[in-house]
Design a protein around this motif. Structure first.
Motif, PDB file in Angstrom:
ATOM      1  N   ARG A  96       4.412   5.425 -27.748  1.00 30.02           N
ATOM      2  CA  ARG A  96       4.611   6.696 -28.333  1.00 30.02           C
ATOM      3  C   ARG A  96       3.160   6.982 -29.172  1.00 30.02           C
ATOM      4  O   ARG A  96       2.914   5.897 -30.153  1.00 30.02           O
ATOM      5  CB  ARG A  96       5.554   6.571 -29.136  1.00 30.02           C
ATOM      6  CG  ARG A  96       6.128   8.052 -29.685  1.00 30.02           C
ATOM      7  CD  ARG A  96       7.306   8.099 -30.490  1.00 30.02           C
ATOM      8  NE  ARG A  96       7.650   9.396 -30.965  1.00 30.02           N
ATOM      9  CZ  ARG A  96       7.373   9.757 -32.397  1.00 30.02           C
ATOM     10  NH1 ARG A  96       6.565   8.937 -33.002  1.00 30.02           N
ATOM     11  NH2 ARG A  96       7.493  10.888 -32.621  1.00 30.02           N
TER      12      ARG A  96
ATOM     13  N   LYS B 239       1.815   8.338 -32.628  1.00 29.32           N
ATOM     14  CA  LYS B 239       1.863   8.490 -33.879  1.00 29.32           C
ATOM     15  C   LYS B 239       1.699  10.049 -34.130  1.00 29.32           C
ATOM     16  O   LYS B 239       0.779  10.714 -33.619  1.00 29.32           O
ATOM     17  CB  LYS B 239       0.898   7.680 -34.822  1.00 29.32           C
ATOM     18  CG  LYS B 239       1.491   6.269 -34.615  1.00 29.32           C
ATOM     19  CD  LYS B 239       0.696   5.316 -35.745  1.00 29.32           C
ATOM     20  CE  LYS B 239       1.300   4.005 -35.525  1.00 29.32           C
ATOM     21  NZ  LYS B 239       0.829   3.059 -36.712  1.00 29.32           N
ATOM     22  N   ASP B 240       2.375  10.719 -35.298  1.00 30.68           N
ATOM     23  CA  ASP B 240       2.419  11.936 -35.673  1.00 30.68           C
ATOM     24  C   ASP B 240       1.305  12.487 -36.260  1.00 30.68           C
ATOM     25  O   ASP B 240       1.172  13.754 -36.082  1.00 30.68           O
ATOM     26  CB  ASP B 240       3.820  12.237 -36.392  1.00 30.68           C
ATOM     27  CG  ASP B 240       5.115  11.747 -35.564  1.00 30.68           C
ATOM     28  OD1 ASP B 240       5.029  11.955 -34.169  1.00 30.68           O
ATOM     29  OD2 ASP B 240       6.026  11.509 -36.172  1.00 30.68           O
TER      30      ASP B 240
ATOM     31  N   ASP C 177      -4.837   6.640 -36.683  1.00 32.71           N
ATOM     32  CA  ASP C 177      -3.503   7.300 -36.362  1.00 32.71           C
ATOM     33  C   ASP C 177      -2.526   6.738 -37.552  1.00 32.71           C
ATOM     34  O   ASP C 177      -2.551   5.610 -38.096  1.00 32.71           O
ATOM     35  CB  ASP C 177      -3.001   6.713 -35.079  1.00 32.71           C
ATOM     36  CG  ASP C 177      -3.488   7.508 -33.784  1.00 32.71           C
ATOM     37  OD1 ASP C 177      -4.092   8.387 -33.813  1.00 32.71           O
ATOM     38  OD2 ASP C 177      -4.052   6.750 -32.716  1.00 32.71           O
ATOM     39  N   THR C 178      -1.695   7.664 -37.872  1.00 34.32           N
ATOM     40  CA  THR C 178      -0.849   7.376 -38.907  1.00 34.32           C
ATOM     41  C   THR C 178       0.706   7.775 -38.568  1.00 34.32           C
ATOM     42  O   THR C 178       0.763   8.730 -37.765  1.00 34.32           O
ATOM     43  CB  THR C 178      -1.104   7.746 -40.464  1.00 34.32           C
ATOM     44  OG1 THR C 178      -1.181   9.284 -40.112  1.00 34.32           O
ATOM     45  CG2 THR C 178      -2.503   7.191 -40.695  1.00 34.32           C
ATOM     46  N   GLY C 179       1.644   7.562 -39.012  1.00 35.87           N
ATOM     47  CA  GLY C 179       3.006   7.649 -38.549  1.00 35.87           C
ATOM     48  C   GLY C 179       3.684   8.866 -39.746  1.00 35.87           C
ATOM     49  O   GLY C 179       4.173   9.680 -39.032  1.00 35.87           O
ATOM     50  N   THR C 180       3.062   9.083 -40.718  1.00 36.58           N
ATOM     51  CA  THR C 180       3.575  10.042 -41.801  1.00 36.58           C
ATOM     52  C   THR C 180       2.282  10.775 -42.372  1.00 36.58           C
ATOM     53  O   THR C 180       1.331  10.115 -42.561  1.00 36.58           O
ATOM     54  CB  THR C 180       4.419   9.301 -42.938  1.00 36.58           C
ATOM     55  OG1 THR C 180       3.804   8.329 -43.655  1.00 36.58           O
ATOM     56  CG2 THR C 180       5.600   8.688 -42.461  1.00 36.58           C
TER      57      THR C 180
END
Length: 73
Positions: free
Chosen positions: A2, A4-5, A25-28
């Motif tokens: 997946r 990251k957002d 890329d980061t999640g938050t």
């Protein structure tokens, strides 16, 4: 795997005035903003764009844009 957002596109310039882009890329959003704050003091960073992935990761929507007040010094 997946995606990251959030992503940060970091634009830098080298000694030969060649512009390079690195994508992180980061999640938050909080992580993205923290990474942006850390990198904005580097002298070779000219621009950073924090974007959120939309449409299942196919598109990016800019959330925050940073442009260095000093340009490429």
């Amino acid at each position: 795997m997946r995606m990251k957002d959030f992503v940060i596109d970091v634009y830098t310039v080298d000694s030969k005035m060649k512009i390079r882009k690195k994508r992180l890329d980061t999640g938050t959003l909080e992580e993205a903003m923290e990474m942006m704050e850390i990198r904005k003091d580097l002298t070779n960073v000219t621009r950073m764009v924090v974007s959120e992935r939309t449409d299942g990761g196919r598109h990016l929507q800019a959330v925050k844009v940073y442009t260095s007040p000093f340009g490429a010094s």
